[in-house]
Design an enzyme around this catalytic site. Sequence first.
Site, PDB file in Angstrom:
ATOM      1  N   SER A  73       0.836  -1.192   0.000  1.00 15.99           N
ATOM      2  CA  SER A  73       0.000   0.000   0.000  1.00 15.99           C
ATOM      3  C   SER A  73       0.870   1.240   0.000  1.00 15.99           C
ATOM      4  O   SER A  73       1.985   1.228   0.542  1.00 15.99           O
ATOM      5  CB  SER A  73      -0.937   0.011   1.210  1.00 15.99           C
ATOM      6  OG  SER A  73      -1.837   1.101   1.148  1.00 15.99           O
ATOM      7  N   ASP A  74       0.374   2.293  -0.616  1.00 15.85           N
ATOM      8  CA  ASP A  74       1.098   3.555  -0.617  1.00 15.85           C
ATOM      9  C   ASP A  74       0.100   4.698  -0.691  1.00 15.85           C
ATOM     10  O   ASP A  74      -0.974   4.551  -1.280  1.00 15.85           O
ATOM     11  CB  ASP A  74       2.068   3.640  -1.795  1.00 15.85           C
ATOM     12  CG  ASP A  74       3.037   4.802  -1.644  1.00 15.85           C
ATOM     13  OD1 ASP A  74       4.004   4.662  -0.882  1.00 15.85           O
ATOM     14  OD2 ASP A  74       2.809   5.860  -2.265  1.00 15.85           O
ATOM     15  N   GLN A  75       0.470   5.822  -0.083  1.00 17.30           N
ATOM     16  CA  GLN A  75      -0.417   6.983  -0.106  1.00 17.30           C
ATOM     17  C   GLN A  75       0.341   8.207  -0.595  1.00 17.30           C
ATOM     18  O   GLN A  75       1.452   8.475  -0.142  1.00 17.30           O
ATOM     19  CB  GLN A  75      -0.988   7.255   1.285  1.00 17.30           C
ATOM     20  CG  GLN A  75      -2.010   8.391   1.317  1.00 17.30           C
ATOM     21  CD  GLN A  75      -2.530   8.631   2.725  1.00 17.30           C
ATOM     22  OE1 GLN A  75      -1.892   9.304   3.520  1.00 17.30           O
ATOM     23  NE2 GLN A  75      -3.692   8.056   3.031  1.00 17.30           N
TER      24      GLN A  75
END
Length: 201
Positions: A73-75
């Site tokens: 996951s990455d934001q």
Amino acid sequence: MSNSQNLRLILASTSQYRRELLERLRIPFEVISPKVDETPRTGESTLDLALRLAHAKAAAVSKQHPDAWVIGSDQVADLCGAAIGKPGNFERAFAQLQLMRGATVTFHTALCLMKGDTQTTLNVPTEVTFRKLSDEVLESYLLAEEPYDCAGSAKSEGLGISLLEAIQSDDPTALIGLPLIALTGLLRDAGFAIPSKTNTK
């Protein structure tokens, strides 16, 4: 459907926030650092950056553990097309909050679930509108919470909620760093029982 007790799950992340979010699902998992270069590519949009890094994190760990389902996951926070990253210190955090006051920022939270050649990558966007607050209020917030490891410098799960005027999203956990509504659906499709008989009391 597989027996979820026989399924191995790995969170490819060093983020304590993602680990704490995943713990809400009460399923066993391991945490392994993906060791991925997060430098944006020339001309890469904030959305493409988030999707690429989520996939890259999952792929880096999946390559070493092909028997496991791996979550990446990455934001990336987007203000008028520009990426707003983790500030790292007070000065950069203060500059970020000054830039964002009165503005609407899109937080792209990308998610990838992977096992071998089987993979799904998606994005859960969150629109966040910041209040028009004085420098004094922004400074007081930063000194109180020290959100220097948080993209956009405002922890919505903490005191940072006081800086916000509105949040629009299909998943309230996406803004914190891991979209659990989307992830739960993917894990169930992969054979995980959520909730399982062993984690309900």
